[in-house]
Design an enzyme around this catalytic site. Structure first.
Site, mmCIF file in Angstrom:
data_model
loop_
_atom_site.group_PDB
_atom_site.id
_atom_site.type_symbol
_atom_site.label_atom_id
_atom_site.label_comp_id
_atom_site.label_asym_id
_atom_site.label_seq_id
_atom_site.Cartn_x
_atom_site.Cartn_y
_atom_site.Cartn_z
ATOM 1 N N GLY A 1 36.854 18.348 -7.252
ATOM 2 C CA GLY A 1 38.107 18.766 -6.633
ATOM 3 C C GLY A 1 39.236 17.757 -6.673
ATOM 4 O O GLY A 1 40.409 18.126 -6.709
ATOM 5 N N GLU B 1 39.858 12.303 -1.979
ATOM 6 C CA GLU B 1 39.307 13.656 -1.779
ATOM 7 C C GLU B 1 40.392 14.708 -1.957
ATOM 8 O O GLU B 1 41.576 14.438 -1.731
ATOM 9 C CB GLU B 1 38.732 13.775 -0.362
ATOM 10 C CG GLU B 1 37.242 13.519 -0.270
ATOM 11 C CD GLU B 1 36.385 14.690 -0.757
ATOM 12 O OE1 GLU B 1 36.856 15.517 -1.555
ATOM 13 O OE2 GLU B 1 35.227 14.767 -0.327
ATOM 14 N N ASP B 2 39.978 15.909 -2.328
ATOM 15 C CA ASP B 2 40.928 17.016 -2.413
ATOM 16 C C ASP B 2 41.284 17.549 -1.031
ATOM 17 O O ASP B 2 42.441 17.809 -0.742
ATOM 18 C CB ASP B 2 40.378 18.142 -3.314
ATOM 19 C CG ASP B 2 38.983 18.614 -2.913
ATOM 20 O OD1 ASP B 2 38.357 18.001 -2.022
ATOM 21 O OD2 ASP B 2 38.504 19.598 -3.506
ATOM 22 N N ASP C 1 38.159 19.237 5.577
ATOM 23 C CA ASP C 1 38.153 20.465 6.373
ATOM 24 C C ASP C 1 37.465 20.142 7.707
ATOM 25 O O ASP C 1 38.089 19.558 8.590
ATOM 26 C CB ASP C 1 37.436 21.535 5.526
ATOM 27 C CG ASP C 1 37.484 22.925 6.110
ATOM 28 O OD1 ASP C 1 38.152 23.131 7.122
ATOM 29 O OD2 ASP C 1 36.850 23.834 5.551
ATOM 30 N N LYS D 1 42.964 19.817 7.094
ATOM 31 C CA LYS D 1 43.128 20.931 8.030
ATOM 32 C C LYS D 1 42.928 20.379 9.440
ATOM 33 O O LYS D 1 41.794 20.333 9.937
ATOM 34 C CB LYS D 1 42.106 22.037 7.735
ATOM 35 C CG LYS D 1 42.316 22.736 6.400
ATOM 36 C CD LYS D 1 41.302 23.857 6.192
ATOM 37 C CE LYS D 1 41.503 24.523 4.842
ATOM 38 N NZ LYS D 1 40.412 25.469 4.508
ATOM 39 N N PHE E 1 42.355 29.479 3.482
ATOM 40 C CA PHE E 1 41.667 29.085 2.256
ATOM 41 C C PHE E 1 42.686 28.822 1.159
ATOM 42 O O PHE E 1 43.550 29.656 0.876
ATOM 43 C CB PHE E 1 40.659 30.143 1.807
ATOM 44 C CG PHE E 1 39.785 29.650 0.694
ATOM 45 C CD1 PHE E 1 38.745 28.763 0.966
ATOM 46 C CD2 PHE E 1 40.022 30.017 -0.621
ATOM 47 C CE1 PHE E 1 37.950 28.263 -0.061
ATOM 48 C CE2 PHE E 1 39.237 29.525 -1.654
ATOM 49 C CZ PHE E 1 38.197 28.651 -1.370
ATOM 50 N N ILE E 2 42.568 27.656 0.519
ATOM 51 C CA ILE E 2 43.564 27.186 -0.446
ATOM 52 C C ILE E 2 42.919 26.914 -1.799
ATOM 53 O O ILE E 2 41.789 26.405 -1.853
ATOM 54 C CB ILE E 2 44.238 25.920 0.124
ATOM 55 C CG1 ILE E 2 45.031 26.347 1.349
ATOM 56 C CG2 ILE E 2 45.112 25.225 -0.903
ATOM 57 C CD1 ILE E 2 45.842 25.320 1.997
ATOM 58 N N ASP F 1 39.073 24.955 -5.981
ATOM 59 C CA ASP F 1 38.652 26.193 -6.643
ATOM 60 C C ASP F 1 38.204 27.256 -5.657
ATOM 61 O O ASP F 1 37.870 26.979 -4.508
ATOM 62 C CB ASP F 1 37.488 25.900 -7.593
ATOM 63 C CG ASP F 1 36.188 25.652 -6.841
ATOM 64 O OD1 ASP F 1 36.180 24.806 -5.925
ATOM 65 O OD2 ASP F 1 35.186 26.323 -7.137
ATOM 66 N N ARG G 1 41.153 25.657 -10.389
ATOM 67 C CA ARG G 1 41.330 24.194 -10.331
ATOM 68 C C ARG G 1 42.497 23.716 -11.184
ATOM 69 O O ARG G 1 43.098 22.693 -10.918
ATOM 70 C CB ARG G 1 40.071 23.479 -10.832
ATOM 71 C CG ARG G 1 38.859 23.612 -9.940
ATOM 72 C CD ARG G 1 37.807 22.570 -10.340
ATOM 73 N NE ARG G 1 36.489 22.884 -9.820
ATOM 74 C CZ ARG G 1 36.065 22.611 -8.587
ATOM 75 N NH1 ARG G 1 36.887 22.042 -7.729
ATOM 76 N NH2 ARG G 1 34.853 22.917 -8.204
HETATM 77 P P1 IMP Z 1 34.330 19.704 4.817
HETATM 78 O O1 IMP Z 1 34.205 20.904 5.745
HETATM 79 O O2 IMP Z 1 35.408 18.755 5.290
HETATM 80 O O3 IMP Z 1 33.003 19.029 4.640
HETATM 81 O O4 IMP Z 1 34.788 20.283 3.415
HETATM 82 C C1 IMP Z 1 33.799 20.616 2.488
HETATM 83 C C2 IMP Z 1 34.305 21.077 1.169
HETATM 84 O O5 IMP Z 1 34.673 22.443 1.309
HETATM 85 C C3 IMP Z 1 35.539 20.427 0.568
HETATM 86 O O6 IMP Z 1 35.274 19.227 -0.115
HETATM 87 C C4 IMP Z 1 35.963 21.514 -0.398
HETATM 88 O O7 IMP Z 1 35.216 21.418 -1.591
HETATM 89 C C5 IMP Z 1 35.596 22.767 0.346
HETATM 90 N N1 IMP Z 1 36.774 23.367 1.004
HETATM 91 C C6 IMP Z 1 37.127 23.321 2.306
HETATM 92 N N2 IMP Z 1 38.240 24.012 2.532
HETATM 93 C C7 IMP Z 1 38.621 24.523 1.323
HETATM 94 C C8 IMP Z 1 39.735 25.331 0.886
HETATM 95 O O8 IMP Z 1 40.616 25.751 1.649
HETATM 96 N N3 IMP Z 1 39.754 25.640 -0.437
HETATM 97 C C9 IMP Z 1 38.813 25.212 -1.337
HETATM 98 N N4 IMP Z 1 37.767 24.449 -0.967
HETATM 99 C C10 IMP Z 1 37.667 24.109 0.346
HETATM 100 MG MG MG Z 2 35.574 18.385 -2.395
#
Ligand code: IMP
Ligand code: MG
Length: 182
Positions: free
Chosen positions: A52, A106-107, A110, A138, A159-160, A166, A172
């Site tokens: 990402g 990181e991308d 969340d 977020k 969701f983005i 992706d 992507r």
């Molecule tokens: P975490 O909840 O911070 O562990 O996020 C886990 C992973 O979920 C991220 O690294 C992304 O790969 C994916 N993710 C979370 N939110 C989004 C979104 O809005 N779009 C696409 N991928 C997401």
């Molecule tokens: Mg990621």
């Protein structure tokens, strides 16, 4: 005025929410802060988390003017024993990180589960410090104590896709960020 732009990925419709030029500007501002913060410190090692973060990493690093090292990793997570919970494995880290200032790229952050696991994994290798720079955060969902040091853009809990992110393997390559509409 910009004309709205919609795309379909698999079964879902998305609409542009953040345009490329605004992303590039926000990323440039993060790079400037890192340049200032690390001017007087030892050379940082950027660790870009694939897939990402590839586009964010490229844009950010073009604007980094301090000496630095760059490495790319992939994360493989699997369920450990009942007692240990989720285990994360880092694939592809070739540099030694002992005693280094690390900046994770990181991308999106969340819930922060991935970030927290990543920091725990990196700390086992005795880095001097670990920070993170993320394209997106977020804030309404993030639930961890760890500071999220550098954030280019804060987004609502939607969701983005695009700019590296992706939806089931698609999107992507899109240069703008899109939000799910239906
Ligand atoms: P975490 O909840 O911070 O562990 O996020 C886990 C992973 O979920 C991220 O690294 C992304 O790969 C994916 N993710 C979370 N939110 C989004 C979104 O809005 N779009 C696409 N991928 C997401
Ligand atoms: Mg990621």
């Amino acid at each position: 005025m910009r004309i709205s732009k919609q795309i379909r990925l698999h079964d879902k419709e998305f609409e542009v929410s953040i345009w490329e030029e605004d992303i590039v500007e926000a990323v440039r501002r993060v790079a400037e802060r890192i340049n200032v913060d690390f001017e007087e410190r030892s050379m940082p090692l950027f660790i870009s988390v694939l897939n990402g973060a590839f586009m964010f990493s490229a844009e950010l690093l073009k604007n980094i003017t301090i000496p630095c090292n760059i490495s790319f990793v992939k994360l493989a997570s699997y369920r450990g024993e009942r007692s240990t919970g989720d285990v994360m494995e880092l694939i592809g880290l070739s540099e030694s990180i002992a005693g280094r200032d690390i900046i994770i790229l990181e991308d999106i952050v969340d819930t922060g589960n991935t970030y927290e696991c990543l920091v725990e994994t990196l700390r086992k290798h005795s880095p001097k410090s670990v920070r993170i720079a993320t394209l997106l955060l977020k804030p309404d969902v993030y639930s961890k104590e760890l500071p999220v040091d550098y954030v280019a853009i804060k987004v609502p809990n939607e969701f983005i896709v695009g700019y590296g992110l992706d939806y089931n393997g698609l999107g992507r390559n899109l240069p703008d960020l899109y939000t799910l509409i239906s």
